[in-house]
Each structure stands twice: as C-alpha cells, then as structure tokens.
Write an enzyme that holds these catalytic residues in place. Sequence first.
Site, PDB file in Angstrom:
ATOM      1  N   TYR A  22       0.818  -1.204   0.000  1.00 35.16           N
ATOM      2  CA  TYR A  22       0.000   0.000   0.000  1.00 35.16           C
ATOM      3  C   TYR A  22       0.857   1.260   0.000  1.00 35.16           C
ATOM      4  O   TYR A  22       0.636   2.179  -0.756  1.00 35.16           O
ATOM      5  CB  TYR A  22      -0.921   0.022   1.234  1.00 35.16           C
ATOM      6  CG  TYR A  22      -2.139  -0.847   1.092  1.00 35.16           C
ATOM      7  CD1 TYR A  22      -2.969  -0.746  -0.011  1.00 35.16           C
ATOM      8  CD2 TYR A  22      -2.474  -1.768   2.084  1.00 35.16           C
ATOM      9  CE1 TYR A  22      -4.092  -1.543  -0.146  1.00 35.16           C
ATOM     10  CE2 TYR A  22      -3.588  -2.564   1.955  1.00 35.16           C
ATOM     11  CZ  TYR A  22      -4.405  -2.449   0.850  1.00 35.16           C
ATOM     12  OH  TYR A  22      -5.507  -3.234   0.735  1.00 35.16           O
TER      13      TYR A  22
ATOM     14  N   SER B  47       2.765   1.978  -3.300  1.00 32.66           N
ATOM     15  CA  SER B  47       1.965   2.498  -4.401  1.00 32.66           C
ATOM     16  C   SER B  47       1.446   3.899  -4.124  1.00 32.66           C
ATOM     17  O   SER B  47       0.858   4.525  -4.988  1.00 32.66           O
ATOM     18  CB  SER B  47       0.771   1.567  -4.668  1.00 32.66           C
ATOM     19  OG  SER B  47      -0.091   1.550  -3.554  1.00 32.66           O
ATOM     20  N   SER B  48       1.653   4.394  -2.903  1.00 35.82           N
ATOM     21  CA  SER B  48       1.246   5.746  -2.518  1.00 35.82           C
ATOM     22  C   SER B  48      -0.245   5.976  -2.706  1.00 35.82           C
ATOM     23  O   SER B  48      -0.679   7.076  -3.019  1.00 35.82           O
ATOM     24  CB  SER B  48       2.033   6.795  -3.312  1.00 35.82           C
ATOM     25  OG  SER B  48       3.397   6.713  -3.045  1.00 35.82           O
ATOM     26  N   CYS B  49      -1.024   4.934  -2.541  1.00 35.66           N
ATOM     27  CA  CYS B  49      -2.464   5.104  -2.706  1.00 35.66           C
ATOM     28  C   CYS B  49      -3.193   5.005  -1.376  1.00 35.66           C
ATOM     29  O   CYS B  49      -4.350   5.364  -1.281  1.00 35.66           O
ATOM     30  CB  CYS B  49      -3.024   4.048  -3.662  1.00 35.66           C
ATOM     31  SG  CYS B  49      -2.969   2.373  -3.008  1.00 35.66           S
ATOM     32  N   GLY B  50      -2.546   4.514  -0.329  1.00 35.06           N
ATOM     33  CA  GLY B  50      -3.205   4.370   0.946  1.00 35.06           C
ATOM     34  C   GLY B  50      -4.242   3.266   0.921  1.00 35.06           C
ATOM     35  O   GLY B  50      -4.456   2.600  -0.078  1.00 35.06           O
TER      36      GLY B  50
END
Length: 285
Positions: free
Chosen positions: A111, A114-117
């Site tokens: 998570y 990918s820096s998307c949280g």
Amino acid sequence: MGRVTERRRVIRIRGGVEAGARADTLVAEEPLEIRLNGRPLAITMRTPGDDFALAAGFLVSEGVLAAASDVRNIVYCAGAKDDGTNTYNVVDVQLAPGVEVPDITLERNVYTTSSCGLCGKASLDAVRTTARFPIADAPPVGLTPALLSGLPDRLRAAQKVFDRTGGLHAAALFSEDGELLDVREDVGRHNAVDKLIGRALREGLLPLSRAVLLVSGRASFELAQKAVMAGIPVLAAVSAPSSLAVELAAETGLTLVGFLRGPDMNVYAGEHRIALEAAASTSRG
C-alpha cells in the site's frame, strides 16, 4: 547523490516541422527506499533532495513519529548496491528507544509503495485511530478569501526548479497572516508535502496548528490525510478535491478549499475558518 535536474537532448518540432536539436532541462526522478530500523517500509519515486525530511514526514503521516525526539538518527544506507557503493536512494530511519515500531507487513508495504493508501472506510478509520494531533486551533484560524486568493501566485513565484523544468509539483506552508513559511518541490505532490512536514518535525514545530497548507494540482485523500496527521487546520488546492478527501475533512474538522484560482474558490469543508460574510459584503459593495 542524484541531482534535482538533468539535461537531455531533444528534437524540437514547431508547426509540424523539425526545428533542430537542443538540450532540455528535466526534473530528476529517482526511487527512494525508506527503511525503518533497518527494515524496508516503502518506496516512493521522488526528486532527490530533502530525503531525510521526506522520510520523516512520511512517518508522521503513517502515525509513527510525532516529535523530533522520536528519531535517533536518519542515515543513507552505505553499500546500498551489491558492489558496496552508496546510491543515496536508500534512507534508514532509526527510532529512539521506547518508540513503538509498527508492524511492517507485506500488505502494508504494498500500500505505501503504491502511494495510494487504504481505500474507503478503512482509510478513514486508520486516520481516526492514528492521528496524534487532533485539529484544535483555538481560536480557529481565520482567513479571508482575499488572503487565500493571493497564495497560489506566491507559491508559483517560489518554485525555482519549476521555472527551469516545468515538471514539478509544489507544496507550501503559510501562516494565518499569509506569510510564506516554507516551500518544497518534488515530482510527486505527496513527497513535497512530506518534505514540508518532515522539516517541521525536525525543527520541533509540530503540530502545525496555525498553518495553511497549499498544494499545486488536486487535493487527494492522501494529501488531506497528511494535513490532518500534522495538525494542519487548512488545506487549499488549485484544483479539485476527491470525494474521500472531502469526507475526511468533514469528519476531522479540516478546512478544505479547492479550485483556488484568483478570487474564486470552493470551500468543501470547515467553512467556519473562512470569512464568508466579509466576502459577501465586499461583493455587494
């Protein structure tokens, strides 16, 4: 260490016709691996520079750090490559004794990489349970639309690398009086914010309870999360927010301003910090 910009040969085409070759200045983009007590935690693509602040700010956003005293040391990892050379692309954050080390799992690593949280309700729950600095600006920060409208131009004027490359995002901290406190640039908007927050952590300035965070581009959930985790009461963006960013702002008390372009803007949450009546009376005059 990687440079902020690089030069590359390009073929220029103007009006559909080749206009010759020239050297073009590009913003540098390199991976940064963030380790925590020697264990890999996340990888982000960033513009080299302020790497220690970026790592510290990222860990504030993840709820690991709250004060400069939580950090024993931050270092580049020697021998990051198999041949023993240092790439300056791997940073290890060593926590101070007694600071809890989070559970680093493969799922969490994916998570953050990918820096998307996390998504949806899980994201909101995660911020609610890990926020160290509830937004508690008492009395509330008070901003006029006129003050807010002037901030994007001041941010743009401070973007030194953008002037050379045209390829960088930026984030800035302003005081409630409109004073520019700090500005950072990066190929990733979230990295620019982490650099700001990390610098504030290392200087003992958290929580940033009287500050305004301005970002180029849109306001994603991730940026709203970073503002909340640093105790910042106001987040403004020159473009649109996401629905989850608005939901997080409404839940946490964050003032969220989008489409900040000249005198026009949309206030999506926390309107009590904006002098809306003063703006209305001005327009009637």
